[in-house]
Design an enzyme around this catalytic site. Sequence first.
Site, short mmCIF file in Angstrom:
data_model
loop_
_atom_site.label_atom_id
_atom_site.label_comp_id
_atom_site.label_asym_id
_atom_site.label_seq_id
_atom_site.Cartn_x
_atom_site.Cartn_y
_atom_site.Cartn_z
N ASP A 48 5.13 43.31 -40.72
CA ASP A 48 4.55 44.58 -40.26
C ASP A 48 5.08 44.93 -38.88
OD1 ASP A 48 2.08 46.58 -40.58
OD2 ASP A 48 2.15 45.88 -38.50
N TYR A 53 6.73 49.57 -31.65
CA TYR A 53 6.88 48.18 -31.20
C TYR A 53 8.27 47.91 -30.59
CZ TYR A 53 2.78 47.39 -34.25
OH TYR A 53 1.56 47.45 -34.88
N LYS A 78 5.93 52.20 -39.18
CA LYS A 78 4.95 53.28 -38.96
C LYS A 78 5.53 54.36 -38.05
CE LYS A 78 1.61 49.49 -38.48
NZ LYS A 78 2.30 48.45 -37.71
N HIS A 111 0.68 55.93 -38.01
CA HIS A 111 0.14 54.89 -37.13
C HIS A 111 -1.27 55.24 -36.62
CE1 HIS A 111 1.84 51.50 -34.36
NE2 HIS A 111 0.54 51.34 -34.51
N LEU A 193 -7.37 38.22 -35.51
CA LEU A 193 -7.90 37.16 -34.64
C LEU A 193 -8.45 37.75 -33.35
CD1 LEU A 193 -4.86 34.72 -35.13
CD2 LEU A 193 -6.99 34.80 -36.46
N ILE A 231 -2.67 40.72 -41.48
CA ILE A 231 -1.33 40.53 -40.89
C ILE A 231 -1.41 39.87 -39.51
CG2 ILE A 231 0.02 42.26 -42.12
CD1 ILE A 231 -0.79 44.30 -39.89
N ARG A 239 2.18 27.90 -35.64
CA ARG A 239 1.04 28.79 -35.91
C ARG A 239 1.36 29.72 -37.08
NH1 ARG A 239 -0.44 30.88 -29.82
NH2 ARG A 239 -1.58 29.03 -29.11
N1 LIG Z 1 -1.84 49.77 -36.83
C1 LIG Z 1 -2.18 49.48 -35.59
O1 LIG Z 1 -2.59 50.35 -34.82
C2 LIG Z 1 -2.05 48.07 -35.11
C3 LIG Z 1 -2.60 47.72 -33.87
C4 LIG Z 1 -2.48 46.40 -33.44
C5 LIG Z 1 -1.83 45.49 -34.25
N2 LIG Z 1 -1.27 45.85 -35.44
C6 LIG Z 1 -0.55 44.90 -36.29
O2 LIG Z 1 -1.38 43.77 -36.54
C7 LIG Z 1 -0.72 42.58 -36.10
C8 LIG Z 1 -1.71 41.53 -35.65
O3 LIG Z 1 -2.52 42.01 -34.59
P1 LIG Z 1 -2.35 41.53 -33.07
O4 LIG Z 1 -0.95 41.12 -32.82
O5 LIG Z 1 -2.91 42.61 -32.22
O6 LIG Z 1 -3.37 40.30 -32.90
P2 LIG Z 1 -3.82 38.98 -33.70
O7 LIG Z 1 -2.96 38.71 -34.88
O8 LIG Z 1 -5.29 39.11 -33.89
O9 LIG Z 1 -3.59 37.86 -32.58
C9 LIG Z 1 -2.32 37.50 -32.09
C10 LIG Z 1 -2.53 36.50 -30.96
O10 LIG Z 1 -3.12 35.30 -31.46
C11 LIG Z 1 -2.25 34.19 -31.22
N3 LIG Z 1 -2.29 33.33 -32.42
C12 LIG Z 1 -1.80 33.64 -33.65
N4 LIG Z 1 -2.04 32.64 -34.53
C13 LIG Z 1 -2.68 31.67 -33.83
C14 LIG Z 1 -3.16 30.38 -34.19
N5 LIG Z 1 -3.04 29.90 -35.42
N6 LIG Z 1 -3.76 29.64 -33.22
C15 LIG Z 1 -3.89 30.12 -31.96
N7 LIG Z 1 -3.47 31.33 -31.56
C16 LIG Z 1 -2.85 32.09 -32.49
C17 LIG Z 1 -0.87 34.77 -30.97
O11 LIG Z 1 -0.13 33.94 -30.10
P3 LIG Z 1 1.47 33.55 -30.24
O12 LIG Z 1 2.18 34.75 -30.82
O13 LIG Z 1 1.84 33.24 -28.84
O14 LIG Z 1 1.54 32.35 -31.16
C18 LIG Z 1 -1.22 36.09 -30.31
O15 LIG Z 1 -1.49 35.91 -28.93
C19 LIG Z 1 0.21 43.10 -35.00
O16 LIG Z 1 1.21 42.18 -34.64
C20 LIG Z 1 0.72 44.36 -35.63
O17 LIG Z 1 1.73 44.07 -36.59
C21 LIG Z 1 -1.40 47.15 -35.88
#
Ligand SMILES: NC(=O)c1ccc[n+]([C@@H]2O[C@H](COP(=O)([O-])OP(=O)(O)OC[C@H]3O[C@@H](n4cnc5c(N)ncnc54)[C@H](OP(=O)(O)O)[C@@H]3O)[C@@H](O)[C@H]2O)c1
Length: 276
Positions: A48, A53, A78, A111, A193, A231, A239
């Site tokens: 994704d 990004y 997006k 988006h 998360l 995702i 991880r």
């Molecule tokens: N449509 C939208 O508006 C929108 C908005 C936000 C996000 N997104 C999408 O959703 C995806 C996920 O959301 P997000 O990146 O905001 O946050 P997330 O997946 O909730 O959290 C990512 C964070 O958690 C850490 N992490 C991941 N797996 C872990 C594990 N097993 N143990 C400990 N820490 C862990 C990562 O660290 P490290 O990377 O350092 O390992 C990173 O700091 C995004 O990457 C993006 O593709 C979409």
Amino acid sequence: MVEALSPLLPLNDGNRMPQLGLGVYKTTDDEAADAVDSALRQGYRLVDTAAMYLNEAGVGEGVRRSGLPREEVFVTTKVWFTDNGYDSTLRSFSESLDRLGLDYVDLYLIHWPAPKNDLYVPTWQALRTIRDEGRARSIGVANFHPAHVSRLIDETGEAPAVNQVELHPWLPQRELRAFDADHGIVTQAWSPLARGQLLDDGPIAAIARKHGKSPAQIILRWHIQLGIAVIPKSVTPARIRQNIEVFDFELDDDDLAVIASLESGMRTGVDPDDRN
Ligand SMILES: NC(=O)c1ccc[n+]([C@@H]2O[C@H](COP(=O)([O-])OP(=O)(O)OC[C@H]3O[C@@H](n4cnc5c(N)ncnc54)[C@H](OP(=O)(O)O)[C@@H]3O)[C@@H](O)[C@H]2O)c1
């Protein structure tokens, strides 16, 4: 190369999408290329990204480096809300495809609805054109409240295949999930998360100890048991691997009740009505 680990969810257009995939928000091109390559080799089949990004080139590089045939990988990107509008979306999409180095994407999303600009309906029309041309296999939205989706359906007769929204135990989005299910829309959870903030939560850690799993695995298993897509983002190979190892255990009713009690309505991002 590990075989595909995630089950597939059916979409309302006849296509299928892996239930769990890799997010790459806040990663550079180089980090994204490494993370995507690592994830695909460890059994992921969905990535994704987004124009915003600034790492679509890295994502395309990671897909190619993995050596997997293109048709085995599900790529989502997006259109950013400042490009909402019919012509600007067509232009932005072509630029995304160029950066990805791909002939098509599997899923193209609006988006943000940016409702005060009021351009999400023509943006949706552009996505339908792109899909009809075969350059996106499926089309959908992100951060749409049910009222925004209803308007798309009322004005175009077509519901999105996917609605990608912030969704985690603090913000389980019950009403939105029910609305999506009623309209055949797959809900996909972003920041599952809570950007890592949920991992230190005491009750989650206790459930993790009970199952011999990590807190992240408990939360992602909760998403899987809701029947929605998810995702998680990580650039850390161990991880990345851990986050997809969630198909070999089950949360029981006690676990689910504890997680349900964590609901607070807290968002890590903005409310979609406030983003313009
Ligand atoms: N449509 C939208 O508006 C929108 C908005 C936000 C996000 N997104 C999408 O959703 C995806 C996920 O959301 P997000 O990146 O905001 O946050 P997330 O997946 O909730 O959290 C990512 C964070 O958690 C850490 N992490 C991941 N797996 C872990 C594990 N097993 N143990 C400990 N820490 C862990 C990562 O660290 P490290 O990377 O350092 O390992 C990173 O700091 C995004 O990457 C993006 O593709 C979409």
